[in-house]
Design a protein around this motif. Sequence first.
Motif, PDB file in Angstrom:
ATOM      1  N   SER A 116      52.628 -21.769 -47.087  1.00  0.00           N
ATOM      2  CA  SER A 116      52.760 -20.556 -46.282  1.00  0.00           C
ATOM      3  C   SER A 116      52.732 -20.927 -44.804  1.00  0.00           C
ATOM      4  CB  SER A 116      51.620 -19.581 -46.597  1.00  0.00           C
ATOM      5  OG  SER A 116      51.727 -18.428 -45.793  1.00  0.00           O
TER       6      SER A 116
ATOM      7  N   GLN B 197      54.259 -19.431 -40.630  1.00  0.00           N
ATOM      8  CA  GLN B 197      54.912 -18.420 -39.825  1.00  0.00           C
ATOM      9  C   GLN B 197      56.006 -19.076 -38.989  1.00  0.00           C
ATOM     10  OE1 GLN B 197      51.663 -16.521 -37.665  1.00  0.00           O
ATOM     11  NE2 GLN B 197      51.947 -14.685 -38.886  1.00  0.00           N
TER      12      GLN B 197
ATOM     13  N   ARG C 114      58.069 -14.365 -38.714  1.00  0.00           N
ATOM     14  CA  ARG C 114      58.334 -14.118 -40.120  1.00  0.00           C
ATOM     15  C   ARG C 114      57.376 -14.950 -40.968  1.00  0.00           C
ATOM     16  NH1 ARG C 114      61.155  -9.768 -40.596  1.00  0.00           N
ATOM     17  NH2 ARG C 114      61.895 -10.456 -42.654  1.00  0.00           N
ATOM     18  N   MET C 115      56.905 -14.373 -42.064  1.00  0.00           N
ATOM     19  CA  MET C 115      56.083 -15.104 -43.030  1.00  0.00           C
ATOM     20  C   MET C 115      57.014 -15.777 -44.030  1.00  0.00           C
ATOM     21  SD  MET C 115      53.115 -16.061 -44.071  1.00  0.00           S
ATOM     22  CE  MET C 115      52.021 -14.967 -43.170  1.00  0.00           C
TER      23      MET C 115
ATOM     24  N   ASP D  95      61.777 -16.107 -47.248  1.00  0.00           N
ATOM     25  CA  ASP D  95      61.194 -15.117 -46.347  1.00  0.00           C
ATOM     26  C   ASP D  95      60.445 -14.074 -47.187  1.00  0.00           C
ATOM     27  OD1 ASP D  95      60.504 -13.282 -44.455  1.00  0.00           O
ATOM     28  OD2 ASP D  95      62.512 -13.031 -43.611  1.00  0.00           O
TER      29      ASP D  95
ATOM     30  N   THR E 272      58.156 -11.928 -45.719  1.00  0.00           N
ATOM     31  CA  THR E 272      57.506 -11.010 -44.780  1.00  0.00           C
ATOM     32  C   THR E 272      57.381  -9.619 -45.365  1.00  0.00           C
ATOM     33  OG1 THR E 272      58.535 -12.289 -43.001  1.00  0.00           O
ATOM     34  CG2 THR E 272      57.590 -10.134 -42.429  1.00  0.00           C
TER      35      THR E 272
ATOM     36  N   ALA F 273      54.954  -9.542 -48.337  1.00  0.00           N
ATOM     37  CA  ALA F 273      53.548  -9.550 -47.936  1.00  0.00           C
ATOM     38  C   ALA F 273      53.127  -8.195 -47.395  1.00  0.00           C
ATOM     39  CB  ALA F 273      53.311 -10.643 -46.895  1.00  0.00           C
TER      40      ALA F 273
END
Length: 766
Positions: free
Chosen positions: A418, A420, A429-430, A454, A456, A459
């Motif tokens: 994980s 960013q 973006r996560m 991605d 994001t 999550a």
Amino acid sequence: MAGQNNFNDETRVRALRALHLLDTPAEERFDRFTRLAAAAFDVPIALISLVDERRQWFKSRHGLDACETPRSIAFCSHAVALDSQLVVPDARLDTRFQDNPLVTGGPCVRFYAGHPIHSVDGQPIGTLCVIDTAPRAFDAGAQRMLRDLAAMVHDEINRHVLVAARDGAQAALADLNAHLEARVLERTRQLNEKNELLLREIRHREAVELSLRHNKQRVRNIIETSMAAFVGVDADGQITEWNPAAQKLFGWTQAEALGNDMEALIIPPRMRSAHASGMARFLATGEAKICNQRVELPALTRDGGERIVEMSINSFEVDGKVFLAAFMQDVSERVAAQHALRDKERLLDAILESVDVGVIACDAAGRITLVNRAARKLHGAQASADAEPAVTAAQTVLPEARTPLRRALAGEVVANMSLQVQVPDARSRMVLASGRPMKGSAGELLGAVLGLKDVTELAESRTRILENEERLRTIADHVPAMIAYIGTDLRYQFANQRYADWLGLDPAAMVGRTVEQALGPAFLEERHASLVACMAGRTSEAESEVRHAGHVRLIRSTYIPHVRDGEVRGGYVFSTDATAARQHERQLHGLAHTDHLTGLPNRRAYEERLVQAIDRAHRNGSPLALVYLDVDHFKQINDTLGHAAGDIVLREFGQRLAATVRVTDAVARLAGDEFVIVLEQVHSALECESIGRKLLDAIRPIFFVDGRILPVTTSIGIAWSARPDKRGLAEGADRALYGAKAAGRDTACVETVGGDETLSGEGKQE
């Protein structure tokens, strides 16, 4: 698309086989449709038929033992070919089917109606059909019903296609890293093979050239034993040399080839004009474009086919004559493999550009060799794959040495790391990153590949779901009702706090346990029918009393099925405390069925009891008696002593009646001074006379009203019947009552309903 004009059976069968339904075991999800069709159309046979190139096979059958029949005799094959509903009212009168073995023999088909079922791309793959052994009509309503049922079967058959597509997409994402690695390894292997082949060819040519310098015989031996075809041509285009490899490649023996024109023998017709021009130019100038270089050209074989050959052409002179010599190798398979490899590379490139997973690859030196569309979009990059990508320390929250691609290049396998990523001029973006090193067949490091997903929105969605679940849990725990969710395996998946308050159960401990495990066998037995109905897709209700901490509650539960895509996934349970409502209901019932003055049942209660008693008498074949009673001279009592005294008399009167008869007999006050008694299991009119005397004796003792001694008597009319009915008993009792009053009151009269005899009881007593 029913009724399509361009019917292609091969395409249709491919669509059928793609569903993977042929020769699979029976499934309840299809059998319910054939049972429903057989019941709906009242036919003995209903089938779900799938038609391939040689047979019709029944995915579901009702009323038929055979699992398939040849396509040549299948009614359903006609419906599939027409791609529309086929109705045959009487097969014996239809020239298409009157000689069909299914008509002349078992199962003796007379009536047939079938509607096509299609694949997702609209190909007719089979039918839902109904069959009868007797001719019958099939109106528009029946045709519409069959079409609707076929549409439901169509939805069920194609449901797994979308599921398979979704699973395939997920599997493709999971296997993406492996595909990339395999692609690089395959390219490396191909390059190594080409290099090795080239080295072998170079060494072979060097050996040939050396042998030629030594002596002609050695050259001849080499040519004859060469793995490459060798063809020599003179200035006139006549073949002068033809080794065994040439014979193997082109199919012509050496004897057949020598002296023949090379153009006619191995040059394809479409290239002969260019070949002739090239030879003329070579003879005129001594120069040829294809001399002293390696070229790939098509060549004609003896059987008329063509092979791609890689050849090297050289010219030389012998005794002043010009000759051309060509070494040729069949590279058809290599060229085909190259074309297939290029096609696969283009396909892989297209896949990489279309998937939503970002992919980045680098070589052993760390130079980026691939950045797909998703990776460029993720990092806000517009550059081509040749430029440095956006995976740098400046754009991630990790040190450069710890970025996933660096770690993979260092030999580490990174799984769902994980991190960013900061996109320029946009929010971070996560990302989940997975990477691994790429190695060659000898274990050498070729580079590394990285996949970026991605997550994001995922999550953020999970955060919102957790917040919503927390809010819903808080709301559910404070609702004045027990709320639960039960799966089809009858295990709790959710229970609110009210289960702890009302039943003393821990809601968290209930989750994962069955209803029987959580609440006991007795509770399950009370609710079993409601649970079965709920899991069958029907809303149901149940009531039961539960005890906890010395408190008894009447729990009223509603079971609501949870249906998704036509399938029951579980059930919601909503249970309320109906104790107060039931008590209030009982109070209202008592008020509505009780005389407020005497406490006896009122007219409404009496009428209900009379109907129930008549029903029991009919069931048991027993007689029944009805008693009407009036207080003699009651109006005089009210007029002289007042209504309060009259009320005292009525209450005492009712109490004496109730104390005189059996507990199973019903005493009620109709209105004013009118009373009634329903007597069951009274076997004769004489027994009614005895009961009348007891009632008279019970009323004659003096009444004490406000300190006064008051004599009270009654008039009694009794109707007795061996076959009672409400009207006959009422009219008989009424006539008997009037008879008692006419006889001077303080007496009882008995009338047998349904006979001519009216019996009088005793008159006034001393």
